[in-house]
Design a protein around this motif. Structure first.
Motif, PDB file in Angstrom:
ATOM      1  N   ASN A 102      -1.476  12.826  -3.106  1.00  0.00           N
ATOM      2  CA  ASN A 102      -2.524  12.692  -4.145  1.00  0.00           C
ATOM      3  C   ASN A 102      -1.925  12.123  -5.426  1.00  0.00           C
ATOM      4  OD1 ASN A 102      -4.206  13.936  -2.334  1.00  0.00           O
ATOM      5  ND2 ASN A 102      -4.191  15.928  -3.352  1.00  0.00           N
ATOM      6  N   LYS A 103      -0.757  12.658  -5.810  1.00  0.00           N
ATOM      7  CA  LYS A 103      -0.112  12.230  -7.059  1.00  0.00           C
ATOM      8  C   LYS A 103       0.270  10.745  -6.988  1.00  0.00           C
ATOM      9  CE  LYS A 103       3.618  13.800  -9.961  1.00  0.00           C
ATOM     10  NZ  LYS A 103       4.873  14.548  -9.884  1.00  0.00           N
ATOM     11  N   GLN A 104       0.841  10.366  -5.859  1.00  0.00           N
ATOM     12  CA  GLN A 104       1.265   8.974  -5.688  1.00  0.00           C
ATOM     13  C   GLN A 104       0.053   8.036  -5.719  1.00  0.00           C
ATOM     14  OE1 GLN A 104       4.010   7.470  -5.839  1.00  0.00           O
ATOM     15  NE2 GLN A 104       3.445   5.454  -5.004  1.00  0.00           N
ATOM     16  N   LEU A 105      -1.030   8.452  -5.038  1.00  0.00           N
ATOM     17  CA  LEU A 105      -2.222   7.594  -5.011  1.00  0.00           C
ATOM     18  C   LEU A 105      -2.797   7.469  -6.414  1.00  0.00           C
ATOM     19  CD1 LEU A 105      -3.957   8.760  -1.703  1.00  0.00           C
ATOM     20  CD2 LEU A 105      -2.871   6.556  -2.143  1.00  0.00           C
ATOM     21  N   SER A 106      -2.814   8.585  -7.144  1.00  0.00           N
ATOM     22  CA  SER A 106      -3.397   8.497  -8.486  1.00  0.00           C
ATOM     23  C   SER A 106      -2.544   7.617  -9.400  1.00  0.00           C
ATOM     24  CB  SER A 106      -3.690   9.900  -9.024  1.00  0.00           C
ATOM     25  OG  SER A 106      -2.837  10.231 -10.044  1.00  0.00           O
ATOM     26  N   LYS A 107      -1.206   7.642  -9.198  1.00  0.00           N
ATOM     27  CA  LYS A 107      -0.317   6.733  -9.944  1.00  0.00           C
ATOM     28  C   LYS A 107      -0.683   5.276  -9.674  1.00  0.00           C
ATOM     29  CE  LYS A 107       4.206   8.475  -9.957  1.00  0.00           C
ATOM     30  NZ  LYS A 107       5.513   8.354  -9.322  1.00  0.00           N
ATOM     31  N   MET A 108      -1.092   5.006  -8.423  1.00  0.00           N
ATOM     32  CA  MET A 108      -1.449   3.637  -8.035  1.00  0.00           C
ATOM     33  C   MET A 108      -2.907   3.319  -8.366  1.00  0.00           C
ATOM     34  SD  MET A 108       1.422   2.869  -6.547  1.00  0.00           S
ATOM     35  CE  MET A 108       1.050   1.278  -5.837  1.00  0.00           C
ATOM     36  N   GLY A 109      -3.616   4.286  -8.955  1.00  0.00           N
ATOM     37  CA  GLY A 109      -5.027   4.069  -9.303  1.00  0.00           C
ATOM     38  C   GLY A 109      -5.945   4.139  -8.091  1.00  0.00           C
ATOM     39  N   VAL A 110      -5.488   4.796  -7.007  1.00  0.00           N
ATOM     40  CA  VAL A 110      -6.319   4.916  -5.798  1.00  0.00           C
ATOM     41  C   VAL A 110      -6.875   6.343  -5.735  1.00  0.00           C
ATOM     42  CG1 VAL A 110      -6.327   4.766  -3.264  1.00  0.00           C
ATOM     43  CG2 VAL A 110      -4.828   3.261  -4.591  1.00  0.00           C
ATOM     44  N   GLU A 111      -8.182   6.441  -5.490  1.00  0.00           N
ATOM     45  CA  GLU A 111      -8.822   7.757  -5.442  1.00  0.00           C
ATOM     46  C   GLU A 111      -8.524   8.432  -4.089  1.00  0.00           C
ATOM     47  OE1 GLU A 111     -13.290   9.561  -5.410  1.00  0.00           O
ATOM     48  OE2 GLU A 111     -13.064   7.394  -5.666  1.00  0.00           O
ATOM     49  N   SER A 112      -8.267   9.762  -4.085  1.00  0.00           N
ATOM     50  CA  SER A 112      -8.068  10.481  -2.819  1.00  0.00           C
ATOM     51  C   SER A 112      -9.420  10.911  -2.273  1.00  0.00           C
ATOM     52  CB  SER A 112      -7.216  11.732  -3.045  1.00  0.00           C
ATOM     53  OG  SER A 112      -5.899  11.380  -3.350  1.00  0.00           O
ATOM     54  N   LYS A 113      -9.712  10.517  -1.041  1.00  0.00           N
ATOM     55  CA  LYS A 113     -11.006  10.903  -0.433  1.00  0.00           C
ATOM     56  C   LYS A 113     -10.747  11.686   0.841  1.00  0.00           C
ATOM     57  CE  LYS A 113     -12.947   6.686  -1.149  1.00  0.00           C
ATOM     58  NZ  LYS A 113     -13.366   5.511  -0.450  1.00  0.00           N
ATOM     59  N   PHE A 114     -11.495  12.775   1.011  1.00  0.00           N
ATOM     60  CA  PHE A 114     -11.345  13.587   2.219  1.00  0.00           C
ATOM     61  C   PHE A 114     -12.690  13.734   2.925  1.00  0.00           C
ATOM     62  CE2 PHE A 114      -7.809  14.730  -0.425  1.00  0.00           C
ATOM     63  CZ  PHE A 114      -6.758  14.912   0.472  1.00  0.00           C
ATOM     64  N   VAL A 115     -12.692  13.642   4.241  1.00  0.00           N
ATOM     65  CA  VAL A 115     -13.882  13.940   5.042  1.00  0.00           C
ATOM     66  C   VAL A 115     -13.431  14.971   6.079  1.00  0.00           C
ATOM     67  CG1 VAL A 115     -15.549  13.020   6.708  1.00  0.00           C
ATOM     68  CG2 VAL A 115     -14.924  11.653   4.708  1.00  0.00           C
ATOM     69  N   ASP A 116     -14.155  16.094   6.151  1.00  0.00           N
ATOM     70  CA  ASP A 116     -13.813  17.193   7.073  1.00  0.00           C
ATOM     71  C   ASP A 116     -12.360  17.647   6.862  1.00  0.00           C
ATOM     72  OD1 ASP A 116     -16.342  16.688   8.197  1.00  0.00           O
ATOM     73  OD2 ASP A 116     -15.491  15.253   9.616  1.00  0.00           O
ATOM     74  N   GLY A 117     -11.896  17.642   5.642  1.00  0.00           N
ATOM     75  CA  GLY A 117     -10.533  18.095   5.347  1.00  0.00           C
ATOM     76  C   GLY A 117      -9.446  17.079   5.690  1.00  0.00           C
ATOM     77  N   LEU A 118      -9.858  15.886   6.157  1.00  0.00           N
ATOM     78  CA  LEU A 118      -8.869  14.853   6.516  1.00  0.00           C
ATOM     79  C   LEU A 118      -8.903  13.733   5.478  1.00  0.00           C
ATOM     80  CD1 LEU A 118      -9.685  14.681  10.334  1.00  0.00           C
ATOM     81  CD2 LEU A 118      -7.707  15.780   9.273  1.00  0.00           C
TER      82      LEU A 118
END
Ligand SMILES: Nc1ncnc2c1ncn2[C@@H]1O[C@H](COP(=O)(O)OP(=O)(O)O)[C@@H](O)[C@H]1O
Ligand SMILES: CC(=O)N[C@@H](CCC(=O)OP(=O)(O)O)C(=O)O
Length: 253
Positions: free
Chosen positions: A45-61
């Motif tokens: 999550n931290k790495q994605l947010s550094k890259m400006g990418v949102e973390s998305k989860f469906v059914d916990g995945l």
């Protein structure tokens, strides 16, 4: 000798009691063959947010497109895995970092395309694991590969640990940032399949805990000897839980 599959959740990696590492080595000296599987959700999550990418989860995945896969793979294999290996090797130089690509350690089955490059472990290369365990402690990152296409896949670390524990007929320890499964603020030391269904219905078990406990039931039905959810921040929780049911939650059928 029996296998102890120890899954270390990403939520506890920065706050892991040093005694957990000592416990892994003690288990190895006693009657267990340890296999470690690690997560790393918060790091990704931290790495994605550094890259400006949102973390998305469906059914916990985690919904894993090309860019998310690249970042996830780099974070798990390049950052988290060596950190866990390093911590163990400071105590005894015996841990080796691996993932599904190494020695064709496990095969995968892609899940529905709505998740992107997300797969489940479909079978485990038992011979390869046995070979590695003769001389070392494997530390497994939850990244797999489709051997035909060469495509990498992101795998939920709990589900990988369940599959390895079932196929190796081992005991499974899920180390997390909670004291165990909490019902009305108290740790339940034992949970049966019936309890689990009831507590999911009353929403006392919710969110990320649902796949953990339902996956535990499937794993036990498939050959895993026992599943324990234990607190990673607590001193010697792993050793204590391997001896008695006084720490964390033990799941039974
Ligand atoms: N009854 C419960 N007892 C404890 N935790 C629960 C319960 N129901 C839901 N949870 C949630 O499950 C989370 C643990 O699952 P997860 O975040 O997937 O852990 P990890 O990343 O360590 O594998 C807890 O932090 C808590 O928010
Ligand atoms: C498909 C999927 O969701 N993969 C997980 C892999 C890491 C993981 O499972 O980490 P924790 O154990 O810390 O949650 C992810 O990308 O977050």
């Amino acid at each position: 000798m029996k296998y102890a599959v120890i899954k270390i959740g990403g939520s506890i990696l920065n706050n892991l009691s040093q005694t957990i590492i000592e416990d892994i080595l003690t288990l190895k000296k006693e009657n267990y063959v340890p296999i470690i599987v690690h997560g790393g959700g918060p790091f990704i999550n931290k790495q994605l947010s550094k890259m400006g990418v949102e973390s998305k989860f469906v059914d916990g995945l985690r919904v894993t497109d090309d860019e998310v896969l690249r970042q996830t793979s780099n974070t798990l294999i390049g950052e988290v895995n060596p950190q866990v290996v390093y911590q163990i090797n400071q105590h005894a130089p015996i841990a080796i970092g691996v993932n599904g690509i190494d020695m064709n350690l496990f095969d995968i089955e892609p899940l529905h395309s709505k998740y992107g490059y997300v797969a489940e472990c479909s079978s485990v290369n038992k011979d390869a694991i046995e070979q590695i365990c003769l001389y070392s402690i494997p530390v497994v990152a939850p990244i797999g590969i489709d051997r035909n296409s060469g495509q990498r896949y992101n795998i939920n670390a709990d589900s990988l640990a369940y599959k390895i524990a079932s196929e190796m007929k081992g005991d499974l320890f899920l180390i997390s940032d909670i004291p165990g499964v909490l019902i009305k603020d108290e740790v339940k030391s034992n949970l049966s399949i019936n309890d689990i269904n009831n507590y999911i219905e009353t929403t006392e078990i919710y969110g990320g805990m649902i796949p953990k406990v339902t996956g535990a039931i499937t794993a036990i039905k498939d050959g895993c000897k026992s599943v324990k959810i234990i607190p990673g921040a607590s001193e010697h929780a792993l050793l204590k839980s391997s001896i008695s049911n006084k720490v964390g939650t033990t799941i039974t059928l």
